[in-house]
Design an enzyme around this catalytic site. Structure first.
Site, PDB file in Angstrom:
ATOM      1  N   LYS A  78       0.846  -1.196   0.000  1.00  0.00           N
ATOM      2  CA  LYS A  78       0.000   0.000   0.000  1.00  0.00           C
ATOM      3  C   LYS A  78       0.882   1.246   0.000  1.00  0.00           C
ATOM      4  O   LYS A  78       1.883   1.311   0.714  1.00  0.00           O
ATOM      5  CB  LYS A  78      -0.907  -0.001   1.229  1.00  0.00           C
ATOM      6  N   SER A 153      -9.368   2.418   3.114  1.00  0.00           N
ATOM      7  CA  SER A 153      -8.463   3.040   2.175  1.00  0.00           C
ATOM      8  C   SER A 153      -7.475   2.057   1.536  1.00  0.00           C
ATOM      9  O   SER A 153      -6.703   2.445   0.669  1.00  0.00           O
ATOM     10  CB  SER A 153      -7.672   4.138   2.904  1.00  0.00           C
ATOM     11  N   SER A 177      -9.979   0.408   7.426  1.00  0.00           N
ATOM     12  CA  SER A 177      -9.405   0.403   6.087  1.00  0.00           C
ATOM     13  C   SER A 177      -8.807  -0.913   5.631  1.00  0.00           C
ATOM     14  O   SER A 177      -8.423  -1.049   4.469  1.00  0.00           O
ATOM     15  CB  SER A 177      -8.349   1.501   5.961  1.00  0.00           C
TER      16      SER A 177
END
Length: 462
Positions: A78, A153, A177
């Site tokens: 990420k 996210s 997330s």
């Protein structure tokens, strides 16, 4: 959605020499090139670096050395996690040209265990949304239904893993997330006890609600990754020691029979879509019956902590904005901009109120976990929504704000409890997840419960 191997299978084949790490990585890169044009999961791919690292692993195997428990496993990272020499924009135009000069501990330890980072996956700006879209990178889409969001996210990692591009992707969870993308993409998303996965170096985290973790297709992959990256880290004062029994070993040792398990579709008042509640409620009943657990009343009613969460989070966002060039601030996402505006009005009373609200939440949950051992809830209150957003403003006929739409996830960030989302079924054209929450530091039990449910309800569903 793919016949791609899972992480544990890949690693075992590479360690025995039955599969070349270079072939595993080359196959992942081919899938990324073929599939990601329609999904937007990756924002940076380092094909040459990944192939070189894989070749080094193969050389270790040839010399008779053990390259590690994640040997040759293609890893998506990420973009909120730093990798030295790679872009480090964190989804923001404010840092569009920044290159990382350090590597996050979670990535460094995975690499030391043999994993091969292949690229960075998309995040909304600074991770401050539950869908994955940004001015800098555009929109990321759900592999099961491209018109829908994979969540956020950690949506880029979720799309990469759910589509079969890679078997594993790192993520963060500040308000859900990891669990939200896992729910919408049919994955395992585990948020450990606060401090379980170290967040150094240079993680600000003044709100003390950020958790690092991983998205996978199986609970065993999650457990193996955790065993490789957990443990104290001098760069993270909140980091916890590794457990005495490895998580992967504990999956098969935990006995769930007779455990007191509570089911709550709403945590005492949060709106929940009827289809989601029905699907996840059925999954909860199957879990209780199939494991031999004992259902007990939840009796939990959480007060609204949205204002407290926002207050505690404001300094983290302000830290990213305070030195930003004025000519770029206009392109910052409105959600992020509102945090910046709130920082200007923040006062001591608001901070005290927020900390007191957190303390009351911890007290309520401490008393609740005296009555039960595991808490089951939906992992998301509404089905996956449009890939471009916005987040739901109404659920089950009731208006919700940003925090009302996350009411079953973010309280456990404030409290630090371990929680996992596992695939429960389908709602609104995409997967939806069952959330399993346990007491702090009982991460192994939560993972074992997730593994038990995985055996009862294999995914993808036949």
């Amino acid at each position: 959605m793919s016949a791609a191997r899972d992480a544990v299978e890949t690693a075992e084949l590479v360690r025995t020499g039955a599969l070349a790490a270079r072939d595993a990585v080359a196959a992942a890169l081919e899938r990324i090139a073929r599939l990601d044009r329609n999904l937007g999961a990756f924002v940076h791919v380092d094909a040459d670096g990944a192939l070189d690292r894989a070749a080094a692993i193969d050389a270790k195997v040839a010399r008779g050395e053990d390259p590690g428990p994640l040997a040759g496993v293609p890893l998506a990272v990420k973009e909120l996690h730093a990798v030295a020499g790679w872009p480090y924009a964190m989804g923001s135009v404010l840092h569009a040209d920044r290159v990382a000069d350090h590597t996050s501990t979670i990535v460094a330890r995975a690499v030391a265990a043999g994993a091969v980072p292949v690229g960075l996956t998309a995040s909304p700006e600074f991770g401050r949304a539950s869908f994955t879209a940004s001015v800098l990178h555009g929109v990321t889409r759900n592999p099961h239904a491209p018109e829908l969001t994979p969540g956020g996210s950690s949506g880029g990692s979720a799309a990469a893993v759910a589509s079969g591009m890679v078997p594993i992707g790192t993520g963060t969870d500040g308000a859900g997330s990891l669990r939200i993308p896992a729910s919408y993409c049919g994955l395992v998303g585990f948020k450990g006890t606060y401090g379980r996965v170290p967040r150094g170096p240079r993680h600000r985290g003044t709100a003390e609600n950020d958790h690092y973790g991983v998205l996978t297709r199986t609970v065993r992959d999650t457990a193996r990754f955790l065993d490789c990256v957990c443990g104290t880290d001098e760069y993270d004062r909140a980091s916890l020691p590794a457990p005495p029994v490895p998580f992967e070993t504990a999956l098969d040792r935990e006995d769930l029979r007779g455990l007191r398990v509570a089911w709550s579709p709403d945590l005492g008042g949060a709106p929940c879509d009827p289809e989601v509640a029905a699907v996840v409620g059925d999954a909860a009943k199957a879990f209780i019956a199939g494991t031999g657990a004992r259902e007990v009343p939840a009796g939990v009613r959480l007060e609204s902590c949205g204002a407290a969460f926002r207050t505690l989070s404001v300094p983290d966002v302000h830290a990213e904005l305070r030195n930003a060039p004025a000519d770029r601030l206009g392109s910052v996402h409105p959600t992020v901009r509102r945090y910046g505006d709130a920082a200007q009005a923040l006062d001591a009373d608001a901070l005290v109120d927020a900390h007191e609200a957190r303390a009351r939440l911890v007290e309520v949950l401490a008393e609740a976990f005296g009555r039960f051992d595991l808490l089951l809830t939906p992992a998301t209150q509404a089905p996956a929504f449009a890939a471009e957003g916005p987040m739901p403003t109404e659920i089950a006929g009731r208006p919700v704000d940003h925090w009302g739409a996350l009411a079953v996830t973010f309280p456990f960030n404030l409290s630090g409890h371990p929680a996992v989302s596992v695939p429960a079924g389908w709602a609104g054209g995409a997967p939806t997840g069952l959330q399993i929450v346990g007491r702090r530091h009982e991460d192994a039990r939560v993972l074992a419960a997730a593994a038990a449910f995985e055996r009862l309800r294999p995914w993808p569903a036949a």
